[in-house]
Design a protein around this motif. Structure first.
Motif, PDB file in Angstrom:
ATOM      1  N   LYS A 155       0.387  -1.072  -0.189  1.00 25.30           N
ATOM      2  CA  LYS A 155      -0.106  -0.164  -0.092  1.00 25.30           C
ATOM      3  C   LYS A 155       0.746   1.253  -0.004  1.00 25.30           C
ATOM      4  CE  LYS A 155      -3.627  -2.457   2.627  1.00 25.30           C
ATOM      5  NZ  LYS A 155      -5.266  -2.226   3.281  1.00 25.30           N
ATOM      6  N   ASP A 156       2.002   1.086   0.356  1.00 25.63           N
ATOM      7  CA  ASP A 156       2.750   2.772  -0.107  1.00 25.63           C
ATOM      8  C   ASP A 156       4.395   2.404   0.132  1.00 25.63           C
ATOM      9  OD1 ASP A 156       3.506   1.064   3.171  1.00 25.63           O
ATOM     10  OD2 ASP A 156       2.231   2.562   4.226  1.00 25.63           O
ATOM     11  N   ASP A 157       5.052   2.912   0.339  1.00 27.68           N
ATOM     12  CA  ASP A 157       5.982   2.699   0.496  1.00 27.68           C
ATOM     13  C   ASP A 157       7.539   2.202   1.048  1.00 27.68           C
ATOM     14  OD1 ASP A 157       6.246   4.001  -2.302  1.00 27.68           O
ATOM     15  OD2 ASP A 157       7.829   6.253  -1.632  1.00 27.68           O
ATOM     16  N   ALA A 158       6.944   2.345   2.464  1.00 24.49           N
ATOM     17  CA  ALA A 158       7.222   1.477   3.389  1.00 24.49           C
ATOM     18  C   ALA A 158       7.049  -0.164   3.273  1.00 24.49           C
ATOM     19  CB  ALA A 158       6.351   1.748   4.838  1.00 24.49           C
ATOM     20  N   ALA A 159       6.158  -0.576   2.656  1.00 22.58           N
ATOM     21  CA  ALA A 159       5.722  -1.553   2.534  1.00 22.58           C
ATOM     22  C   ALA A 159       6.446  -2.099   1.395  1.00 22.58           C
ATOM     23  CB  ALA A 159       4.661  -2.387   1.908  1.00 22.58           C
ATOM     24  N   LEU A 160       6.606  -1.522   0.143  1.00 27.06           N
ATOM     25  CA  LEU A 160       7.789  -1.751  -0.345  1.00 27.06           C
ATOM     26  C   LEU A 160       8.989  -2.150   0.070  1.00 27.06           C
ATOM     27  CD1 LEU A 160       8.108  -2.950  -3.709  1.00 27.06           C
ATOM     28  CD2 LEU A 160       8.577   0.105  -4.067  1.00 27.06           C
ATOM     29  N   ALA A 161       9.171  -1.245   0.442  1.00 28.85           N
ATOM     30  CA  ALA A 161      10.973  -1.236   1.501  1.00 28.85           C
ATOM     31  C   ALA A 161      11.218  -2.400   2.714  1.00 28.85           C
ATOM     32  CB  ALA A 161      10.977   0.176   1.993  1.00 28.85           C
ATOM     33  N   ALA A 162       9.822  -2.990   2.992  1.00 22.59           N
ATOM     34  CA  ALA A 162       9.613  -3.619   3.640  1.00 22.59           C
ATOM     35  C   ALA A 162      10.201  -5.373   3.027  1.00 22.59           C
ATOM     36  CB  ALA A 162       8.991  -4.172   4.577  1.00 22.59           C
ATOM     37  N   MET A 163       8.975  -5.510   2.220  1.00 21.77           N
ATOM     38  CA  MET A 163       9.670  -6.572   1.374  1.00 21.77           C
ATOM     39  C   MET A 163      10.573  -6.909   0.323  1.00 21.77           C
ATOM     40  SD  MET A 163       7.180  -7.710  -2.722  1.00 21.77           S
ATOM     41  CE  MET A 163       8.020  -7.162  -3.723  1.00 21.77           C
ATOM     42  N   ARG A 164      11.521  -5.492   0.133  1.00 22.76           N
ATOM     43  CA  ARG A 164      13.010  -5.335  -0.360  1.00 22.76           C
ATOM     44  C   ARG A 164      14.092  -5.737   0.169  1.00 22.76           C
ATOM     45  NH1 ARG A 164      11.553  -1.238  -5.848  1.00 22.76           N
ATOM     46  NH2 ARG A 164      10.830  -1.947  -6.472  1.00 22.76           N
ATOM     47  N   LYS A 165      14.369  -5.675   1.813  1.00 23.11           N
ATOM     48  CA  LYS A 165      14.413  -5.770   2.524  1.00 23.11           C
ATOM     49  C   LYS A 165      14.991  -7.014   3.131  1.00 23.11           C
ATOM     50  CE  LYS A 165      16.278  -5.230   7.049  1.00 23.11           C
ATOM     51  NZ  LYS A 165      16.975  -6.659   7.928  1.00 23.11           N
ATOM     52  N   GLU A 166      13.734  -7.525   2.760  1.00 24.97           N
ATOM     53  CA  GLU A 166      13.152  -9.696   3.000  1.00 24.97           C
ATOM     54  C   GLU A 166      14.309 -10.378   1.551  1.00 24.97           C
ATOM     55  OE1 GLU A 166       9.717 -11.400   4.452  1.00 24.97           O
ATOM     56  OE2 GLU A 166       9.251  -8.930   5.607  1.00 24.97           O
ATOM     57  N   ILE A 167      13.527  -9.599   0.748  1.00 23.29           N
ATOM     58  CA  ILE A 167      14.172 -10.143  -0.411  1.00 23.29           C
ATOM     59  C   ILE A 167      15.367 -10.318  -0.529  1.00 23.29           C
ATOM     60  CG2 ILE A 167      14.268  -9.900  -2.896  1.00 23.29           C
ATOM     61  CD1 ILE A 167      11.712  -9.267  -2.638  1.00 23.29           C
ATOM     62  N   SER A 168      16.455  -9.210  -0.279  1.00 27.01           N
ATOM     63  CA  SER A 168      17.786  -9.178  -0.532  1.00 27.01           C
ATOM     64  C   SER A 168      18.560  -9.716   0.764  1.00 27.01           C
ATOM     65  CB  SER A 168      18.058  -7.745   0.391  1.00 27.01           C
ATOM     66  OG  SER A 168      17.771  -6.897  -0.646  1.00 27.01           O
ATOM     67  N   ASP A 169      18.233  -9.901   1.690  1.00 26.50           N
ATOM     68  CA  ASP A 169      18.048 -10.863   3.289  1.00 26.50           C
ATOM     69  C   ASP A 169      18.626 -12.241   2.702  1.00 26.50           C
ATOM     70  OD1 ASP A 169      18.644  -8.914   4.949  1.00 26.50           O
ATOM     71  OD2 ASP A 169      16.339  -8.874   6.507  1.00 26.50           O
ATOM     72  N   VAL A 170      17.297 -12.763   2.184  1.00 28.14           N
ATOM     73  CA  VAL A 170      17.194 -14.004   1.798  1.00 28.14           C
ATOM     74  C   VAL A 170      18.108 -14.409   0.645  1.00 28.14           C
ATOM     75  CG1 VAL A 170      15.997 -15.846   0.434  1.00 28.14           C
ATOM     76  CG2 VAL A 170      14.956 -14.226   1.910  1.00 28.14           C
ATOM     77  N   LEU A 171      18.437 -13.547  -0.380  1.00 24.04           N
ATOM     78  CA  LEU A 171      19.639 -13.945  -1.265  1.00 24.04           C
ATOM     79  C   LEU A 171      20.797 -13.226  -1.279  1.00 24.04           C
ATOM     80  CD1 LEU A 171      17.473 -12.930  -4.469  1.00 24.04           C
ATOM     81  CD2 LEU A 171      17.526 -15.034  -3.505  1.00 24.04           C
ATOM     82  N   GLY A 172      20.705 -12.664  -0.317  1.00 25.42           N
ATOM     83  CA  GLY A 172      22.227 -11.930  -0.070  1.00 25.42           C
ATOM     84  C   GLY A 172      23.094 -12.729   1.346  1.00 25.42           C
ATOM     85  N   ARG A 173      22.890 -14.250   1.606  1.00 27.82           N
ATOM     86  CA  ARG A 173      23.172 -15.000   2.012  1.00 27.82           C
ATOM     87  C   ARG A 173      23.659 -16.033   1.287  1.00 27.82           C
ATOM     88  NH1 ARG A 173      17.966 -15.714   4.952  1.00 27.82           N
ATOM     89  NH2 ARG A 173      16.914 -17.063   4.148  1.00 27.82           N
ATOM     90  N   PRO A 174      24.904 -16.715   1.972  1.00 28.23           N
ATOM     91  CA  PRO A 174      25.035 -17.602   1.100  1.00 28.23           C
ATOM     92  C   PRO A 174      24.013 -19.191   0.935  1.00 28.23           C
ATOM     93  CG  PRO A 174      26.799 -17.671   2.972  1.00 28.23           C
ATOM     94  CD  PRO A 174      25.556 -17.271   3.210  1.00 28.23           C
TER      95      PRO A 174
END
Length: 210
Positions: A155-174
């Motif tokens: 619904k807003d930029d904060a929700a998008l940022a939260a999702m993208r942080k989770e994506i980055s956390d998952v794909l950023g680990r070995p």
């Protein structure tokens, strides 16, 4: 070495970089797809530079071929080569996330600088700017579920940022290899598909903004 794999659809072929997530181009033959991929070296360099990486690929070397399908012909890479299931070391994971985040950043800038009404594509098709932005975000939300990241409609930029942080956390680990979740995607394929979708629409928006 500039490693490339080819996704062979019934009518079209995708050439995709193994080592540079999102650098994928389509053609009507293997040769045309590889030629088109190399034609976009300069434009992909914008993403790599934003990620703080030096992008100077040599001559392409085809290392694998996989069967595509109707999605390939429609214009989206959908097949995953066997090498996507290999182990993803920490440095590769960090590099992939840097490129995805760079793509997000460039997409935001390009959309901010583009007019709402974009020049129509072939046969009058193509989304205008705001609809394209919404499409990219909603597709990303669907892709995220393939790696276990689930969010309700954003619904807003904060929700998008939260999702993208989770994506980055998952794909950023070995990863030791295999799929991130059962019936989902491998980390390497997810990074490629997410980056490709954003970058493809960056280039479409740039091309249709004039």
């Amino acid at each position: 070495m500039n490693r490339v794999y080819l996704e062979l659809g019934p009518k079209k072929v995708f050439a995709c970089s193994v080592d540079w997530p999102g650098w994928c181009r389509i053609g009507r033959s293997e040769e045309a797809a590889v030629e088109n991929l190399m034609h976009y070296v300069g434009r992909y360099r914008v993403i790599a530079t934003r990620a703080g990486l030096n992008f100077d690929p040599g001559d392409p070397v085809v290392v694998d071929r996989v069967a595509g399908d109707s999605t390939t012909d429609f214009g989206a890479p959908s097949a995953s080569p066997g090498l996507d299931l290999d182990r993803v070391p920490e440095d590769e994971a960090a590099r992939a996330v840097a490129l995805i985040q760079a793509a997000w950043s460039v997409f935001a800038e390009v959309s901010a600088d583009s007019p709402e009404e974009l020049r129509k594509g072939p046969r009058g098709g193509g989304r205008d700017r705001d609809k394209m932005v919404s499409h990219v975000i909603e597709a990303e939300r669907a892709y995220a579920r393939k790696i276990g990241v689930r969010h309700k409609p954003l619904k807003d930029d904060a929700a998008l940022a939260a999702m993208r942080k989770e994506i980055s956390d998952v794909l950023g680990r070995p990863w030791e290899g295999g799929l991130v979740i059962e019936r989902g995607w491998s980390a390497r394929y997810a990074a490629r598909r997410i980056a490709w979708h954003v970058i493809d629409h960056i280039w479409e928006m740039e091309d249709r903004a004039t």
